[in-house]
Design a protein around this motif. Structure first.
Motif, PDB file in Angstrom:
ATOM      1  N   UNK A  20     -38.060  51.496  48.008  1.00  0.00           N
ATOM      2  CA  UNK A  20     -39.273  50.677  48.096  1.00  0.00           C
ATOM      3  C   UNK A  20     -40.355  51.196  47.157  1.00  0.00           C
ATOM      4  N   UNK A  21     -40.464  52.520  47.052  1.00  0.00           N
ATOM      5  CA  UNK A  21     -41.465  53.093  46.158  1.00  0.00           C
ATOM      6  C   UNK A  21     -41.237  52.619  44.720  1.00  0.00           C
ATOM      7  N   UNK A  23     -48.322  44.328  49.024  1.00  0.00           N
ATOM      8  CA  UNK A  23     -48.682  44.774  47.671  1.00  0.00           C
ATOM      9  C   UNK A  23     -48.601  43.608  46.687  1.00  0.00           C
ATOM     10  N   UNK A  24     -47.616  42.713  46.880  1.00  0.00           N
ATOM     11  CA  UNK A  24     -47.534  41.524  46.031  1.00  0.00           C
ATOM     12  C   UNK A  24     -48.779  40.655  46.191  1.00  0.00           C
ATOM     13  N   UNK A  80     -41.455  45.848  57.433  1.00  0.00           N
ATOM     14  CA  UNK A  80     -42.853  45.962  57.855  1.00  0.00           C
ATOM     15  C   UNK A  80     -43.824  45.206  56.959  1.00  0.00           C
ATOM     16  N   UNK A  81     -43.322  44.492  55.950  1.00  0.00           N
ATOM     17  CA  UNK A  81     -44.170  43.642  55.127  1.00  0.00           C
ATOM     18  C   UNK A  81     -44.790  44.328  53.924  1.00  0.00           C
ATOM     19  N   UNK A  82     -44.361  45.554  53.615  1.00  0.00           N
ATOM     20  CA  UNK A  82     -45.014  46.321  52.559  1.00  0.00           C
ATOM     21  C   UNK A  82     -44.928  45.633  51.200  1.00  0.00           C
TER      22      UNK A  82
END
Length: 384
Positions: A226-227, A255-256, A249-251
């Protein structure tokens, strides 16, 4: 559909969604072991209130309701697919829709009710089991019978220690057909500590605050895949509708949204806990933005030709089964949901070979970024 020859006669069971060349059954030897034990030990009577945790596609609920039509049965778990599978299997076996009360992992009955029998299919996620046992405590008494099951290779000391700590004395059965049972004696003196879930997580490098429920992937920190994806998320004023597919979790979607301030974000996942986490996290980190959240199978229910960008980090496990069919389904449905010129961005381990599947499906696939472990691929929907 395959036929399970249960102690009550044949029961038709299928996984959900149905696939043409299905190689996996909707039940396993652990389900069979559980049902046979319940029947042999006469654990169900006409006034029993029964709770089932993590029933795969309703195999346990449908079979037990077939044998005990008057049973009061509540089934709860975190999988939307398993719930829809349970409904389909109930219909296939001519059971009424009220034969089983299906609830999701964050939806438990009012306090004050207790269950005489609790059946647990041990989930792959130890944290999900921990959360469920904390939630279970108010609904059991010292006279509650609790039986858990899984395939023997998936039963670990960590599971048994968790049962001992939060519920009571735990013993295991001999293995049959590579499955094993655990018998947990409810003890009112067992630890009654606070449920540690959901957990808060601060990502200082991104200036984000997250709250993750127990069954969310990478709930304790930012995983390296993910990073890398976050470092390479696209930014373009053309993106008006962005979908975070299999959102966790929607990360990614959060960020998008920050990179594309004019875009509407749609979060989808088949985990109730994941979507609940994504909804909370978006509201905290993007308080003035519009988004929608859907618990569903991949992109089921999302309008065709509606999205400009889909972000996807496909899972290659379904519970304890390693499979690529989920990723392939995500790719197919993404092509249908994207507009002409719309883009699918996928991250995966290099060895998974997603580029072959994407190029065959979209007619194109290029590498947006890569490192020694991961590759980010981009496919574009071209004009027909």
């Amino acid at each position: 559909m395959e036929i399970y020859q249960s102690p009550f006669g044949p029961v038709a069971l299928a996984r959900y969604p149905k696939r043409r060349s299905e190689t996996l059954r909707a039940w396993d030897a652990a389900d069979e072991y559980l049902i046979n034990h319940i029947v042999e030990q006469q654990l169900i009577s006409s006034d029993n209130r029964l709770l089932i945790l993590n029933d795969s596609f309703g195999a346990l609920a449908v079979t037990l309701c077939t044998g005990f039509p008057e049973l009061q049965l509540l089934s709860t778990g975190d999988s939307w697919l398993s719930q829809r599978g349970a409904e389909a299997n109930m219909a296939a076996n001519h059971l009424t829709t009220n034969a089983v009360n299906l609830c999701h992992s964050l939806e438990w009955p009012e306090r004050g009710q207790t269950f005489k029998l609790v059946i647990i299919k041990i989930p792959k996620s130890l944290s999900l089991l921990e959360d469920q046992l904390h939630r279970l405590q108010p609904y059991i008494t010292d006279s509650t019978t609790i039986v858990a099951a899984t395939m023997a290779k998936h039963l670990h000391n960590s599971h048994l220690q968790l049962f001992e700590k939060l519920i009571g004395t735990t013993k295991t059965s001999q293995a049959k057909k590579k499955a094993r049972l655990a018998f947990i004696s409810a003890d009112s003196k067992a630890e009654n500590s606070d449920n540690p879930y959901p957990k808060s997580l601060e990502l200082r490098e991104l200036n984000l605050q997250l709250q993750n429920h127990a069954n969310v992937f990478s709930r304790d920190g930012l995983d390296i895949g993910s990073r890398f994806f976050l470092q390479n998320l696209p930014r373009n004023e053309r993106y008006r509708t962005i979908i975070d597919l299999g959102s966790g979790n929607g990360l990614l979607g959060i960020v998008a949204a920050q990179k594309n301030p004019a875009a509407e974000i749609i979060f989808t996942d088949e985990s109730f806990m994941a979507v609940a986490s994504a909804k909370h996290n978006f509201s905290i980190n993007c308080p003035n933005r519009v988004a929608s959240f859907q618990v569903t199978d991949c992109l089921q229910g999302i309008e065709k030709n509606s999205a400009d960008l889909i972000l996807c980090n496909p899972p290659f496990h379904q519970q304890n089964t390693i499979t690529t069919h989920i990723a392939e389904q995500m790719f197919r449905e993404s092509k249908q949901v994207l507009k002409t010129g719309g883009e699918l961005w996928v991250i995966g381990n290099r060895h998974l070979g997603y580029h072959v599947k994407l190029k065959r499906l979209f007619g194109n696939c290029q590498t947006a970024a890569s490192n020694n472990k991961f590759v980010i691929l981009q496919s574009v929907v071209s004009k027909n």
